[in-house]
Design an enzyme around this catalytic site. Structure first.
Site, PDB file in Angstrom:
ATOM      1  CG  HIS A 158      -8.296   0.081  12.811  1.00 24.67           C
ATOM      2  ND1 HIS A 158      -7.581   0.255  13.968  1.00 24.67           N
ATOM      3  CD2 HIS A 158      -8.755  -1.199  12.830  1.00 24.67           C
ATOM      4  CE1 HIS A 158      -7.582  -0.870  14.651  1.00 24.67           C
ATOM      5  NE2 HIS A 158      -8.290  -1.770  13.989  1.00 24.67           N
ATOM      6  CG  ASP A 180      19.218   7.412   0.650  1.00 25.51           C
ATOM      7  OD1 ASP A 180      19.152   6.177   0.794  1.00 25.51           O
ATOM      8  OD2 ASP A 180      19.513   8.184   1.589  1.00 25.51           O
ATOM      9  CB  THR A 192      17.881   4.825   9.508  1.00 27.76           C
ATOM     10  OG1 THR A 192      17.421   6.105   9.030  1.00 27.76           O
ATOM     11  CG2 THR A 192      19.337   4.907   9.931  1.00 27.76           C
ATOM     12  CB  CYS A 198      16.796   6.441   3.285  1.00 25.23           C
ATOM     13  SG  CYS A 198      15.962   6.566   4.876  1.00 25.23           S
ATOM     14  CG  HIS A 200      -4.597  -1.979  13.528  1.00 22.30           C
ATOM     15  ND1 HIS A 200      -4.335  -2.119  14.868  1.00 22.30           N
ATOM     16  CD2 HIS A 200      -5.383  -3.038  13.188  1.00 22.30           C
ATOM     17  CE1 HIS A 200      -4.928  -3.209  15.337  1.00 22.30           C
ATOM     18  NE2 HIS A 200      -5.568  -3.796  14.332  1.00 22.30           N
TER      19      HIS A 200
HETATM   20  C1  RB5 Z   1      22.476   8.654   4.119  1.00 24.06           C
HETATM   21  O1  RB5 Z   1      23.779   8.554   4.600  1.00 24.06           O
HETATM   22  C2  RB5 Z   1      21.485   8.462   5.247  1.00 24.06           C
HETATM   23  O2  RB5 Z   1      21.526   9.559   6.103  1.00 24.06           O
HETATM   24  C3  RB5 Z   1      20.087   8.230   4.704  1.00 24.06           C
HETATM   25  O3  RB5 Z   1      20.103   7.123   3.889  1.00 24.06           O
HETATM   26  C4  RB5 Z   1      19.008   7.975   5.740  1.00 24.06           C
HETATM   27  O4  RB5 Z   1      19.381   6.953   6.599  1.00 24.06           O
HETATM   28  C5  RB5 Z   1      18.514   9.161   6.437  1.00 24.06           C
HETATM   29  O5  RB5 Z   1      17.647   9.093   7.319  1.00 24.06           O
END
Ligand code: RB5
Length: 151
Positions: free
Chosen positions: A133, A8, A67, A65, A98
Site C-alpha cells: 500500500h 462549513d 456532502t 461540509c 490501505h
Molecule cells: C453548502 O451548501 C454545500 O455546498 C457544502 O457544504 C458542501 O456540501 C459542498 O460540497
C-alpha cells in the site's frame, strides 16, 4: 496526536461531536471553525486545516461540509494530503489500513451523528498496513507527472 477540525455551515451539525470523539480517544482536538450556521465558503475553512497540517501544527485533520464532496476536492489538491470521504465504518477502516488517510472527510447532511462518531473513532484507532500500500501511495505523488508525460 493533534487533530485539526474544520467545517462549513453544512458540516457544522457534526463538528462538536467530532471534537468530543477526538478528545475521548485521547487526542487533542483543534477547532478551526466555522462557529455557527451562517453560510460560509468551504474552501476557506479547508485552507485553515490544510495549512495547519502542512505546517506541522497537527498530525491529521477532519473536514466536514454538507456532502463531504467539496471538502474532499479541497483536500486532495494538496500534495501529501490523503483525504478520504467516509460514510461507514468499513470505508473509515480501509482509508487508514490501505490509504494511510491523514484527512477524514464527513458530510453533515448525509451521515448521522452516531455513525459519524464511530467513523471518527475507527479512523483514529486504525493503523496503516504499509507494504504494497505504501508503494501505491508513492505513485500518487508522481501521478501528475506520469499523466502529463504519458502521451
Ligand atoms: C453548502 O451548501 C454545500 O455546498 C457544502 O457544504 C458542501 O456540501 C459542498 O460540497
Amino acid at each position: 496526536m493533534k487533530i485539526g477540525v474544520a467545517c462549513d455551515h453544512g458540516g457544522y451539525i457534526l463538528k462538536d461531536l467530532v471534537l468530543e470523539a477526538i478528545k475521548d480517544c485521547g487526542c487533542e482536538a483543534i477547532d478551526l471553525g466555522t462557529h455557527g450556521t451562517a453560510s460560509v465558503d468551504y474552501p476557506d475553512y479547508a485552507a485553515r486545516a490544510l495549512s495547519l497540517l502542512q505546517n506541522g501544527g497537527c498530525e491529521r485533520i477532519v473536514l466536514i461540509c454538507g456532502t463531504g464532496i467539496g471538502m474532499s476536492l479541497c483536500a486532495n489538491r494538496v500534495r501529501g494530503v490523503r483525504g478520504a470521504l467516509c460514510f461507514d465504518l468499513y470505508t473509515a477502516r480501509m482509508s487508514r489500513q490501505h490509504n494511510d488517510s491523514n484527512c477524514l472527510v464527513l458530510g453533515g447532511r448525509v451521515t448521522g451523528p452516531a455513525v459519524a462518531r464511530e467513523i471518527v473513532e475507527v479512523w483514529l484507532k486504525t493503523a496503516f498496513e504499509g507494504g504494497r500500500h505504501q508503494a501505491r501511495l508513492d505513485k500518487i505523488d508522481t501521478l501528475a507527472d506520469m499523466v502529463s508525460t504519458d502521451k
